[in-house]
Design a protein around this motif. Structure first.
Motif, PDB file in Angstrom:
ATOM      1  N   ILE A 114       0.863  -1.179   0.000  1.00 49.62           N
ATOM      2  CA  ILE A 114       0.000   0.000   0.000  1.00 49.62           C
ATOM      3  C   ILE A 114       0.898   1.226   0.000  1.00 49.62           C
ATOM      4  O   ILE A 114       1.763   1.385   0.867  1.00 49.62           O
ATOM      5  N   ARG A 115       0.683   2.120  -0.965  1.00 49.59           N
ATOM      6  CA  ARG A 115       1.479   3.323  -1.078  1.00 49.59           C
ATOM      7  C   ARG A 115       0.789   4.483  -0.368  1.00 49.59           C
ATOM      8  O   ARG A 115      -0.419   4.674  -0.524  1.00 49.59           O
ATOM      9  N   LEU A 116       1.547   5.231   0.397  1.00 52.90           N
ATOM     10  CA  LEU A 116       1.015   6.421   1.028  1.00 52.90           C
ATOM     11  C   LEU A 116       1.203   7.579   0.057  1.00 52.90           C
ATOM     12  O   LEU A 116       2.334   7.898  -0.322  1.00 52.90           O
ATOM     13  N   VAL A 117       0.102   8.189  -0.345  1.00 51.39           N
ATOM     14  CA  VAL A 117       0.120   9.154  -1.432  1.00 51.39           C
ATOM     15  C   VAL A 117      -0.036  10.585  -0.931  1.00 51.39           C
ATOM     16  O   VAL A 117       0.676  11.489  -1.368  1.00 51.39           O
ATOM     17  N   THR A 118      -0.966  10.806  -0.019  1.00 51.87           N
ATOM     18  CA  THR A 118      -1.296  12.155   0.413  1.00 51.87           C
ATOM     19  C   THR A 118      -0.645  12.493   1.750  1.00 51.87           C
ATOM     20  O   THR A 118      -0.151  11.611   2.469  1.00 51.87           O
ATOM     21  N   LEU A 119      -0.690  13.779   2.087  1.00 48.73           N
ATOM     22  CA  LEU A 119      -0.174  14.221   3.374  1.00 48.73           C
ATOM     23  C   LEU A 119      -0.926  13.554   4.522  1.00 48.73           C
ATOM     24  O   LEU A 119      -0.327  13.171   5.530  1.00 48.73           O
ATOM     25  N   ASP A 120      -2.245  13.390   4.385  1.00 47.55           N
ATOM     26  CA  ASP A 120      -3.024  12.712   5.424  1.00 47.55           C
ATOM     27  C   ASP A 120      -2.572  11.274   5.605  1.00 47.55           C
ATOM     28  O   ASP A 120      -2.472  10.782   6.731  1.00 47.55           O
ATOM     29  N   HIS A 121      -2.295  10.578   4.487  1.00 45.73           N
ATOM     30  CA  HIS A 121      -1.794   9.210   4.589  1.00 45.73           C
ATOM     31  C   HIS A 121      -0.481   9.190   5.372  1.00 45.73           C
ATOM     32  O   HIS A 121      -0.282   8.362   6.269  1.00 45.73           O
ATOM     33  N   GLY A 126       1.451   6.716   8.397  1.00 42.66           N
ATOM     34  CA  GLY A 126       2.886   6.732   8.693  1.00 42.66           C
ATOM     35  C   GLY A 126       3.621   5.499   8.219  1.00 42.66           C
ATOM     36  O   GLY A 126       4.516   5.581   7.388  1.00 42.66           O
ATOM     37  N   SER A 127       3.251   4.365   8.719  1.00 44.21           N
ATOM     38  CA  SER A 127       3.855   3.096   8.316  1.00 44.21           C
ATOM     39  C   SER A 127       2.824   1.996   8.564  1.00 44.21           C
ATOM     40  O   SER A 127       1.894   2.168   9.345  1.00 44.21           O
ATOM     41  N   ILE A 128       3.006   0.880   7.892  1.00 42.72           N
ATOM     42  CA  ILE A 128       2.012  -0.189   7.935  1.00 42.72           C
ATOM     43  C   ILE A 128       2.691  -1.506   8.280  1.00 42.72           C
ATOM     44  O   ILE A 128       3.639  -1.928   7.610  1.00 42.72           O
ATOM     45  N   ALA A 182      -5.625   5.110   1.163  1.00 45.03           N
ATOM     46  CA  ALA A 182      -4.322   4.902   0.543  1.00 45.03           C
ATOM     47  C   ALA A 182      -4.320   3.646  -0.316  1.00 45.03           C
ATOM     48  O   ALA A 182      -3.763   3.629  -1.417  1.00 45.03           O
ATOM     49  N   ALA A 183      -4.954   2.596   0.181  1.00 51.20           N
ATOM     50  CA  ALA A 183      -5.030   1.352  -0.595  1.00 51.20           C
ATOM     51  C   ALA A 183      -5.838   1.550  -1.877  1.00 51.20           C
ATOM     52  O   ALA A 183      -5.471   1.039  -2.941  1.00 51.20           O
ATOM     53  N   GLU A 184      -6.932   2.283  -1.781  1.00 49.52           N
ATOM     54  CA  GLU A 184      -7.756   2.522  -2.975  1.00 49.52           C
ATOM     55  C   GLU A 184      -6.989   3.333  -4.015  1.00 49.52           C
ATOM     56  O   GLU A 184      -7.021   3.009  -5.207  1.00 49.52           O
ATOM     57  N   LEU A 185      -6.272   4.372  -3.584  1.00 49.52           N
ATOM     58  CA  LEU A 185      -5.487   5.161  -4.536  1.00 49.52           C
ATOM     59  C   LEU A 185      -4.353   4.331  -5.131  1.00 49.52           C
ATOM     60  O   LEU A 185      -4.028   4.476  -6.318  1.00 49.52           O
ATOM     61  N   THR A 186      -3.746   3.466  -4.321  1.00 49.50           N
ATOM     62  CA  THR A 186      -2.706   2.577  -4.844  1.00 49.50           C
ATOM     63  C   THR A 186      -3.280   1.662  -5.913  1.00 49.50           C
ATOM     64  O   THR A 186      -2.669   1.459  -6.983  1.00 49.50           O
ATOM     65  N   TYR A 187      -4.453   1.095  -5.664  1.00 47.56           N
ATOM     66  CA  TYR A 187      -5.091   0.202  -6.631  1.00 47.56           C
ATOM     67  C   TYR A 187      -5.393   0.947  -7.934  1.00 47.56           C
ATOM     68  O   TYR A 187      -5.146   0.424  -9.032  1.00 47.56           O
ATOM     69  N   ARG A 188      -5.892   2.170  -7.823  1.00 50.03           N
ATOM     70  CA  ARG A 188      -6.172   2.957  -9.028  1.00 50.03           C
ATOM     71  C   ARG A 188      -4.890   3.268  -9.784  1.00 50.03           C
ATOM     72  O   ARG A 188      -4.865   3.251 -11.025  1.00 50.03           O
ATOM     73  N   ALA A 189      -3.814   3.541  -9.050  1.00 49.69           N
ATOM     74  CA  ALA A 189      -2.535   3.816  -9.695  1.00 49.69           C
ATOM     75  C   ALA A 189      -2.018   2.593 -10.436  1.00 49.69           C
ATOM     76  O   ALA A 189      -1.462   2.702 -11.543  1.00 49.69           O
ATOM     77  N   LEU A 191      -3.880   0.248 -11.763  1.00 50.83           N
ATOM     78  CA  LEU A 191      -4.693   0.143 -12.976  1.00 50.83           C
ATOM     79  C   LEU A 191      -4.244   1.143 -14.033  1.00 50.83           C
ATOM     80  O   LEU A 191      -4.348   0.878 -15.237  1.00 50.83           O
ATOM     81  N   ALA A 192      -3.727   2.294 -13.594  1.00 50.87           N
ATOM     82  CA  ALA A 192      -3.251   3.315 -14.520  1.00 50.87           C
ATOM     83  C   ALA A 192      -1.824   3.044 -14.992  1.00 50.87           C
ATOM     84  O   ALA A 192      -1.291   3.798 -15.814  1.00 50.87           O
ATOM     85  N   GLY A 193      -1.201   1.990 -14.462  1.00 49.72           N
ATOM     86  CA  GLY A 193       0.122   1.600 -14.921  1.00 49.72           C
ATOM     87  C   GLY A 193       1.275   2.086 -14.073  1.00 49.72           C
ATOM     88  O   GLY A 193       2.440   1.947 -14.464  1.00 49.72           O
ATOM     89  N   ASN A 194       0.986   2.654 -12.879  1.00 54.78           N
ATOM     90  CA  ASN A 194       2.074   3.127 -12.018  1.00 54.78           C
ATOM     91  C   ASN A 194       1.758   2.783 -10.570  1.00 54.78           C
ATOM     92  O   ASN A 194       1.141   3.567  -9.850  1.00 54.78           O
ATOM     93  N   GLY A 195       2.204   1.619 -10.148  1.00 53.35           N
ATOM     94  CA  GLY A 195       1.968   1.186  -8.775  1.00 53.35           C
ATOM     95  C   GLY A 195       3.073   1.559  -7.824  1.00 53.35           C
ATOM     96  O   GLY A 195       3.064   1.140  -6.662  1.00 53.35           O
ATOM     97  N   ASP A 196       4.045   2.385  -8.279  1.00 54.99           N
ATOM     98  CA  ASP A 196       5.203   2.724  -7.452  1.00 54.99           C
ATOM     99  C   ASP A 196       5.139   4.151  -6.920  1.00 54.99           C
ATOM    100  O   ASP A 196       6.147   4.681  -6.460  1.00 54.99           O
ATOM    101  N   ILE A 197       3.983   4.787  -6.985  1.00 58.40           N
ATOM    102  CA  ILE A 197       3.849   6.133  -6.450  1.00 58.40           C
ATOM    103  C   ILE A 197       4.154   6.136  -4.953  1.00 58.40           C
ATOM    104  O   ILE A 197       3.993   5.129  -4.274  1.00 58.40           O
ATOM    105  N   ASP A 198       4.575   7.280  -4.441  1.00 57.61           N
ATOM    106  CA  ASP A 198       4.916   7.348  -3.027  1.00 57.61           C
ATOM    107  C   ASP A 198       4.860   8.798  -2.579  1.00 57.61           C
ATOM    108  O   ASP A 198       4.989   9.725  -3.387  1.00 57.61           O
ATOM    109  N   PHE A 199       4.691   8.987  -1.283  1.00 59.26           N
ATOM    110  CA  PHE A 199       4.697  10.326  -0.710  1.00 59.26           C
ATOM    111  C   PHE A 199       6.118  10.892  -0.737  1.00 59.26           C
ATOM    112  O   PHE A 199       7.077  10.158  -0.504  1.00 59.26           O
TER     113      PHE A 199
END
Length: 210
Positions: A114-121, A126-128, A182-189, A191-199
């Motif tokens: 699960i990638r943390l994408v936003t400041l709130d995440h 913080g960590s999982i 965060a998990a939902e945004l990771t899943y969408r990423a 599907l869009a071809g970039n699962g390595d996004i990160d804060f």
């Protein structure tokens, strides 16, 4: 942990949290369980078989940290050990939220982080931590989750659910909501071809990240 509430206030907080959890899609029907610490050695937890969006004042058991029911419903949630071990592991925990978040569980089953994408995440999650699958209500499940809680406030339990903690119920719930977002945004990423996004952790070095 903030000043612990009395039982009446704690129950009202958990009733509100249960309704929000179901409305947000974090749990279905009787899936999931919630608790609040009442004192150094007592906590109130949802009773066995309760639906989180149908909670009332009779839907709770008060337990001590030895695992005895001391008031309320005679049969606590089958996951009471998860809550007990969490409170034993960390004196700062004031509330435990255990839910079944779909995107977080799907990514874990796919072995995708699960990638943390936003400041709130970054701030609230913080960590999982993670545990493998163990049977519902088992000592193995409770003990491994509690071990992860020594270093994380959010834990994904394989093929089962998540446990989030906080100094109060609002913080534990906020962490559950942000973990699933965060998990939902990771899943969408993915599907869009970039699962390595990160804060961008370097821009906020004061935030905890593990």
């Amino acid at each position: 942990m903030t000043n612990p509430p009395n039982t009446t206030d704690a129950v009202q907080q958990l009733i509100r949290a249960g309704a929000e959890i179901v409305q947000s899609g974090l749990a279905l029907a009787s899936a999931g369980n919630l608790s609040i610490r009442l004192s150094a050695d007592r906590f109130v937890v949802t009773a066995s078989g309760t639906w989180l969006n149908r909670l009332d004042t009779s839907s709770f058991s008060v337990m001590d940290l030895d695992g005895n029911v001391v008031d309320g419903a005679p049969k606590p949630s089958s996951e009471w050990k998860l809550h007990q071990r969490a409170y034993q592991a960390r004196a700062d925990i004031g509330s435990v939220v255990h839910v079944h978040p779909a995107h977080a569980l799907l990514l874990d089953a796919l072995q995708r982080p699960i990638r943390l994408v936003t400041l709130d995440h970054a701030y609230y999650v913080g960590s999982i931590g993670r545990t493998p699958y163990y049977p519902n209500g088992s000592d193995e499940l409770a003990n491994t989750a509690a071990a992860e809680l020594h270093t994380h406030n959010c834990v994904v339990m394989g093929n089962h659910g998540s446990t989030t903690v906080g100094d109060d119920c609002d913080m534990a719930l906020r962490r559950a909501l942000n973990l699933e977002n965060a998990a939902e945004l990771t899943y969408r990423a993915i599907l869009a071809g970039n699962g390595d996004i990160d804060f961008p952790w370097d821009a906020e070095p004061h935030l905890h990240h593990a």
